[in-house]
Every structure is written in structure tokens, then in C-alpha cells.
Write a protein that holds these residues in place. Structure first.
Motif, PDB file in Angstrom:
ATOM      1  N   GLU A  71      36.381  41.126  30.979  1.00 22.03           N
ATOM      2  CA  GLU A  71      37.406  40.274  31.552  1.00 22.03           C
ATOM      3  C   GLU A  71      38.150  41.039  32.638  1.00 22.03           C
ATOM      4  OE1 GLU A  71      41.025  37.484  29.935  1.00 22.03           O
ATOM      5  OE2 GLU A  71      39.954  38.681  28.494  1.00 22.03           O
ATOM      6  N   GLU A  72      38.438  40.377  33.738  1.00 15.74           N
ATOM      7  CA  GLU A  72      39.090  41.081  34.850  1.00 15.74           C
ATOM      8  C   GLU A  72      40.447  41.646  34.421  1.00 15.74           C
ATOM      9  OE1 GLU A  72      40.904  39.526  38.135  1.00 15.74           O
ATOM     10  OE2 GLU A  72      41.947  37.940  37.110  1.00 15.74           O
ATOM     11  N   ARG A  73      40.784  42.795  34.969  1.00 16.79           N
ATOM     12  CA  ARG A  73      42.045  43.518  34.713  1.00 16.79           C
ATOM     13  C   ARG A  73      42.111  44.159  33.335  1.00 16.79           C
ATOM     14  NH1 ARG A  73      45.118  41.707  39.326  1.00 16.79           N
ATOM     15  NH2 ARG A  73      44.075  39.825  39.972  1.00 16.79           N
ATOM     16  N   TYR A  88      29.559  35.718  38.171  1.00 13.96           N
ATOM     17  CA  TYR A  88      30.536  36.570  38.847  1.00 13.96           C
ATOM     18  C   TYR A  88      29.936  37.971  38.961  1.00 13.96           C
ATOM     19  CZ  TYR A  88      34.312  33.192  38.047  1.00 13.96           C
ATOM     20  OH  TYR A  88      35.100  32.073  38.044  1.00 13.96           O
ATOM     21  N   VAL A 100      36.388  41.216  38.967  1.00 17.70           N
ATOM     22  CA  VAL A 100      35.239  40.336  39.184  1.00 17.70           C
ATOM     23  C   VAL A 100      35.343  39.734  40.577  1.00 17.70           C
ATOM     24  CG1 VAL A 100      35.024  39.756  36.728  1.00 17.70           C
ATOM     25  CG2 VAL A 100      36.409  38.302  38.212  1.00 17.70           C
TER      26      VAL A 100
ATOM     27  N   ASN B 218      39.677  31.601  42.067  1.00 17.65           N
ATOM     28  CA  ASN B 218      38.914  32.764  42.501  1.00 17.65           C
ATOM     29  C   ASN B 218      39.456  33.367  43.794  1.00 17.65           C
ATOM     30  OD1 ASN B 218      37.212  32.636  40.244  1.00 17.65           O
ATOM     31  ND2 ASN B 218      35.971  31.068  41.238  1.00 17.65           N
ATOM     32  N   LEU B 220      42.934  34.974  43.323  1.00 11.89           N
ATOM     33  CA  LEU B 220      43.723  36.041  42.689  1.00 11.89           C
ATOM     34  C   LEU B 220      42.846  37.178  42.180  1.00 11.89           C
ATOM     35  CD1 LEU B 220      46.403  34.000  40.661  1.00 11.89           C
ATOM     36  CD2 LEU B 220      46.583  34.975  42.947  1.00 11.89           C
ATOM     37  N   ILE B 221      41.560  36.913  41.897  1.00 10.39           N
ATOM     38  CA  ILE B 221      40.690  38.003  41.436  1.00 10.39           C
ATOM     39  C   ILE B 221      40.548  39.098  42.494  1.00 10.39           C
ATOM     40  CG2 ILE B 221      39.277  36.833  39.671  1.00 10.39           C
ATOM     41  CD1 ILE B 221      37.190  36.216  41.778  1.00 10.39           C
ATOM     42  N   PHE B 223      43.088  40.182  44.288  1.00 15.98           N
ATOM     43  CA  PHE B 223      44.398  40.801  44.501  1.00 15.98           C
ATOM     44  C   PHE B 223      44.725  41.773  43.382  1.00 15.98           C
ATOM     45  CE2 PHE B 223      46.067  36.682  46.745  1.00 15.98           C
ATOM     46  CZ  PHE B 223      45.193  36.913  47.790  1.00 15.98           C
ATOM     47  N   ARG B 225      47.611  43.657  40.843  1.00 15.78           N
ATOM     48  CA  ARG B 225      48.599  42.984  39.995  1.00 15.78           C
ATOM     49  C   ARG B 225      49.875  42.629  40.746  1.00 15.78           C
ATOM     50  NH1 ARG B 225      48.414  46.525  34.441  1.00 15.78           N
ATOM     51  NH2 ARG B 225      46.152  46.445  34.206  1.00 15.78           N
ATOM     52  N   GLN B 228      49.183  39.705  43.000  1.00 17.94           N
ATOM     53  CA  GLN B 228      48.975  38.540  42.127  1.00 17.94           C
ATOM     54  C   GLN B 228      50.336  37.984  41.686  1.00 17.94           C
ATOM     55  OE1 GLN B 228      47.743  39.224  38.047  1.00 17.94           O
ATOM     56  NE2 GLN B 228      46.148  37.663  38.212  1.00 17.94           N
ATOM     57  N   GLY B 248      41.113  30.069  38.666  1.00 19.12           N
ATOM     58  CA  GLY B 248      39.686  30.226  38.346  1.00 19.12           C
ATOM     59  C   GLY B 248      39.492  30.555  36.876  1.00 19.12           C
ATOM     60  N   THR B 249      38.344  30.136  36.324  1.00 20.78           N
ATOM     61  CA  THR B 249      38.154  30.226  34.868  1.00 20.78           C
ATOM     62  C   THR B 249      38.049  31.658  34.357  1.00 20.78           C
ATOM     63  OG1 THR B 249      35.794  29.905  35.195  1.00 20.78           O
ATOM     64  CG2 THR B 249      37.075  27.969  34.557  1.00 20.78           C
ATOM     65  N   LYS B 250      37.784  32.618  35.231  1.00 17.25           N
ATOM     66  CA  LYS B 250      37.720  34.009  34.764  1.00 17.25           C
ATOM     67  C   LYS B 250      38.962  34.785  35.189  1.00 17.25           C
ATOM     68  CE  LYS B 250      33.646  33.446  32.959  1.00 17.25           C
ATOM     69  NZ  LYS B 250      33.551  33.220  31.502  1.00 17.25           N
ATOM     70  N   GLU B 251      39.946  34.097  35.712  1.00 18.83           N
ATOM     71  CA  GLU B 251      41.142  34.801  36.182  1.00 18.83           C
ATOM     72  C   GLU B 251      42.083  35.103  35.026  1.00 18.83           C
ATOM     73  OE1 GLU B 251      41.599  34.039  40.845  1.00 18.83           O
ATOM     74  OE2 GLU B 251      41.862  32.238  39.641  1.00 18.83           O
ATOM     75  N   ASN B 252      42.639  36.288  35.050  1.00 15.53           N
ATOM     76  CA  ASN B 252      43.454  36.786  33.948  1.00 15.53           C
ATOM     77  C   ASN B 252      44.850  37.102  34.471  1.00 15.53           C
ATOM     78  OD1 ASN B 252      44.533  38.049  31.761  1.00 15.53           O
ATOM     79  ND2 ASN B 252      43.051  39.731  31.703  1.00 15.53           N
ATOM     80  N   PHE B 255      48.657  40.127  32.707  1.00 16.20           N
ATOM     81  CA  PHE B 255      49.405  41.327  33.067  1.00 16.20           C
ATOM     82  C   PHE B 255      50.469  41.061  34.122  1.00 16.20           C
ATOM     83  CE2 PHE B 255      45.204  42.831  31.636  1.00 16.20           C
ATOM     84  CZ  PHE B 255      45.610  43.603  30.574  1.00 16.20           C
TER      85      PHE B 255
END
Lengths: 203, 279
Positions: A71-73, A88, A100, B218, B220-221, B223, B225, B228, B248-252, B255
Motif C-alpha cells: 500500500e502506498e506510503r 499500478y 505507486v 491517482n 495524490l499518489i 505527491f 505527504r 498531499q 483513487g482506489t489505491k490512494e492512502n 498519514f
């Protein structure tokens, strides 16, 4: 007179890349690793864009180590098998966290093995072990060359044992290889590389 | 481009980013490094530079090169109805709320070549909402924006996107929103007329209107923290009361402090709702 080769610095991270026929080989290697495997493992396999979770499930079935989607970060974590998410590219930043991207495919693949290997080579330098398995294209060869140039260890599946030999053959042709192994040998060699106290066990 | 040691590569990258920021006002220093390094390497290769450092004088002295540099650093890759379940989620969970508003404003931040914003507009048309909707589609990359505004795509790609469109809950044929000819498909003006395309840089530009939905997938991925956090703060400011955010679905965003200003509507689909201001 040439000096005796110093023992390689302990490995801090492992990247495994594969394509066609790779799942079977992963299921030989990963379950054979001990549950106290001391470093993180990252896996990039070429799978379809819509195959969410399929690869982790298939690997997780027999593994002693935990298997999660990268998972990113999130930090790259010792003792965990991180699997690249479908569709990805997966990379590692200098602080050993994942990132990613949806950048264009490399060698017609996303995730691309080259993309992860090149970033991991920068992040870990000589502390990286890279494993390239069966596959039907040349993804991974540039990445293995980057790992080798950074002083890391490159392990390639014996093309004669590969479902598709093009991928390992391309890396070998680039000279980006330290050892050529049959599938059954990867787990003990990785365990020895990552645990210097067991170096004597290195076959 | 040959592999170089971490430090040399990083110095070269810093030089390029410094020139872009100080000479041209485009600050990429808050971008995630690993993919930025790949893009800058790719750009150097494309422009015939043997090293990343050779980009420095080119970018410093050749102003005409800037659009190509920005295009190279933002590498737009989008598809129509990518992650169809997200579009289905917008249709099922967000559109019914938007339908209760007299007018709807939507901002797509980072629209690249337009595939996604047209997908969104088609979705809204099928929900009966497009005629009261204004969509602002922005990007930092003028070359991509020009392409987005044209709205012309190869027919082959439309065929490829059709499957996603149907999975997203599409009720017609995707091709029915295009006029076809010479192997190309041009988006209907009824769809396009509801969209305004404009240059906007998430790093340095501010809020430009109040919107009910922000779509930023997709982006913010790419950038770090800090950046972001700034951008999520920007979305918070631009959203109306109870406005929606789609990432985006993989964006976290776990943090990022600014993420506390949003509550999940559907966490796996990365659909969020702006929380009310604390008193």
C-alpha cells in the motif's frame, strides 16, 4: 594476487519478479521460507488489471510469512511478503516506504518488475537481493542490471526449468546475475543471504 | 540511461527541479521522488540528453521547451471508466444526493487527456443530472488539456472502454455518446458543453469556486505527504457543506492530517464526505 572476496553485506530486502508460469514457482519458494524470515519481501507478478486479490490469496494459502498487498506510503516491513497491486507500478522511496503510480506500462506490464527493481536498487543499494523467475518478456533485465550495478545480489531461475525462459535468459544475457538456481534452491539461498549467521549453510 | 549512484542521480534531479521552480515557477519539489525520477529520466532520454543534468541548460534557456517538459513530468495516462465499481459507486451513492440540488458544480483536478471527466459526464447524463451540472476539469499540463478539450479518441479505445462502461452501470452503448469517422470517435457536444477545461496547478494555485464534488484520482499518489496535505486542505476549502470527494482506489490518506476533515462514504472506493465545521 587477488584478495579473497569479502562476504556480502547482509541482505536487507528481497524483490521477486515473475511473469508467465510464475505463480507455480512462487508457491515453491515462498512457503519454504521460515516464519522468522528477517527481511521484507516484495513480489511483482504480471497479472491482469482486474485480478484484485487473486495473487495474494494464491500465495497466502501455504505461506508461513504474512502476505499483504503493498500500500502506498506504508513502510516496507521486515518479515512480510508485500505483493504489488494490479494495474499500478510499485516503487520504494528513499525512506523505505512504498509509492505507486499509474504511469505508462513498461514492457507492456503494469506493475513492471523493472520499475520496482530500479527504485529498490536505489533504496537499498548492496543490501538488496533480486530474484527473477520465469516469464515471456524482457521485463526485469534492466532492473537486474540496476541491482547489480548498485552492488546487490541477483538470483535468476535456471531458464531450463522455466515455463517461459525469455525473462531469465534476458537477465543472464545482460550479465545481471550472480547465481542461476533451480526453483528448489531459492528459499535456502535467500535464507542464508538474509541471515549472516547461517552463511555456512549457503550451498 | 545508465544507472548511477543514488547520490548523483538525486543531485541531478534536485538541479532540474530547482531550475523549474526558480526559472518557471513550477514547483515539483513536493512530488514523490521515485516516480518523478523515472519521469525526469524518461524526459532526458526523449530530449536526447545523455544525463539528467543535461536537462538543466535546456530548461534554463529554452522557454519554448517548457510545455514539453511539463507534459513529460505529468505523463497523462487515463482510461474511460477505469475502476468501473467507483463510477457505479458515484452513480448509486453520490448522484442521488446531488440530484436534490438545484445546480451542481464538480471539479475534476488532474483531468489529463479527459477520458475520466467524459466518463463522469456520461454518468451524470444517464442519471438525468448533466443539464444542471457544470464540471471544471483542470490540469497542469497544457498539452494534455488541449487534447482533453478536443475530445477525440481512437475508435479502438472506445471499444476497449465499453466493457468498463457496462460494469459501471452504463445503460446505453458507450459509442452512442460519440460521432464516429475515420477511425476516430468525437465526444458529443451535449456532453462536452457542460465541461470547462482550465490550467490549474495544485501545488501553487488556490480555490476558484465552490463545488459539490471533487474528483481527483491517482494524482495524490505522485505527491509527498506535505503536498498531499495541502491539496486535501484545498479540496476541503472548495467543497460546499457535505460535499463529496473521490480519490483513487489505491490512494492512502491515513498519514495526512487534513484527511480528518473527511468521513468515508465508501472506504474501499475512496468516496468521502466533507465533515461539518467544528463549532
Amino acid at each position: 594476487m587477488s584478495a579473497p572476496q569479502p562476504p556480502h553485506a547482509p541482505i536487507q530486502a528481497v524483490v521477486i519478479g515473475c511473469s508467465a508460469g510464475g505463480l507455480e514457482v512462487l508457491r515453491m519458494i515462498l512457503p519454504a521460507l521460515p516464519d522468522d524470515f528477517p527481511v521484507p519481501i516484495m513480489v511483482v507478478a504480471h497479472v491482469g488489471a482486474a485480478s484484485g486479490g487473486y495473487l495474494e490469496d494464491a500465495i497466502r494459502r501455504d505461506c508461513k510469512m504474512p502476505v499483504v498487498e503493498a500500500e502506498e506510503r506504508q513502510p516496507v516491513t521486515p518479515g512480510i511478503i508485500h505483493v504489488a497491486p494490479p494495474d499500478y507500478h510499485l516503487m520504494v522511496e528513499a525512506d523505505h516506504t512504498f509509492s505507486v503510480s499509474t504511469d505508462p506500462k513498461v514492457h507492456n506490464a503494469r506493475p513492471s518488475i523493472d520499475v520496482l527493481l530500479i527504485s529498490a536498487a536505489e533504496a537499498w543499494g548492496s543490501g538488496l537481493a533480486a530474484v527473477l523467475l520465469t516469464g515471456a518478456n524482457a521485463d526485469g533485465a534492466d532492473g537486474m542490471a540496476a541491482v547489480k550495478a548498485a552492488g546487490g545480489v541477483c538470483l535468476v531461475q535456471d531458464p531450463a526449468t522455466a515455463f517461459a525462459s525469455e525473462m531469465p535468459t534476458a537477465a543472464i544475457a545482460r550479465g545481471a546475475v550472480d547465481r542461476i538456481l533451480v526453483p528448489g534452491r531459492f528459499a535456502p539461498v535467500l535464507a542464508a543471504l538474509c541471515n549472516p549467521s547461517r552463511t555456512a549453510e549457503l550451498p | 540511461m545508465p544507472w548511477r549512484s543514488n547520490s548523483i542521480h538525486s543531485i541531478e534531479l534536485d538541479l532540474v527541479l530547482d531550475v523549474l521552480a526558480r526559472r518557471h515557477g513550477y514547483d515539483f519539489r513536493g512530488y514523490a521522488r521515485a516516480s518523478l525520477k523515472r519521469r525526469v529520466s524518461g524526459l532526458a532520454h526523449k530530449l536526447g540528453c545523455a544525463t539528467i543534468a543535461e536537462l538543466v541548460p535546456r530548461i534554463l534557456y529554452d522557454d519554448a521547451l517548457l510545455p514539453e517538459v511539463l507534459a513529460g513530468l505529468s505523463v497523462p495516462v487515463t482510461e474511460m471508466f477505469r475502476d468501473p465499481q467507483v463510477f457505479k459507486g458515484i452513480r448509486d451513492q453520490i448522484a442521488p444526493v446531488l440530484a436534490t440540488y438545484p445546480r451542481i458544480n464538480i471539479w475534476q483536478a488532474g483531468c489529463a487527456t479527459g477520458e475520466e471527466v467524459y466518463s463522469l459526464a456520461i454518468l451524470l447524463a444517464e442519471a438525468g443530472l448533466l443539464s444542471k451540472t457544470q464540471i471544471y476539469a483542470t490540469d497542469i499540463n497544457d498539452m494534455a488539456l488541449a487534447k482533453a478539450e478536443e475530445g477525440i479518441f481512437p475508435v479502438k479505445t472506445i471499444e476497449k472502454y465499453s466493457e468498463n462502461y457496462l460494469k459501471a452501470g452504463g445503460t446505453k452503448a458507450l459509442a452512442s455518446y460519440f460521432s464516429l469517422g475515420y477511425g476516430y470517435a468525437k465526444i458529443d457536444s451535449a456532453i462536452k458543453d457542460r465541461i470547462s477545461f482550465a490550467h490549474h496547478n495544485l501545488v501553487s494555485d488556490g480555490v476558484f469556486c465552490e463545488v459539490n464534488l471533487v474528483v481527483c484520482r491517482n494524482v495524490l499518489i505522485y505527491f509527498d505527504r506535505h503536498l498531499q496535505d495541502r491539496v486535501l486542505g484545498l479540496f476541503d476549502s472548495t467543497l460546499s457543506r457535505s460535499g463529496f470527494l473521490c480519490l483513487g482506489t489505491k490512494e492512502n490518506v491515513a498519514f495526512t492530517p487534513a484527511a480528518a476533515r473527511f468521513a468515508p462514504v465508501d472506504a474501499p472506493l475512496r468516496l468521502y464526505k466533507k465533515l461539518a465545521e467544528s463549532p
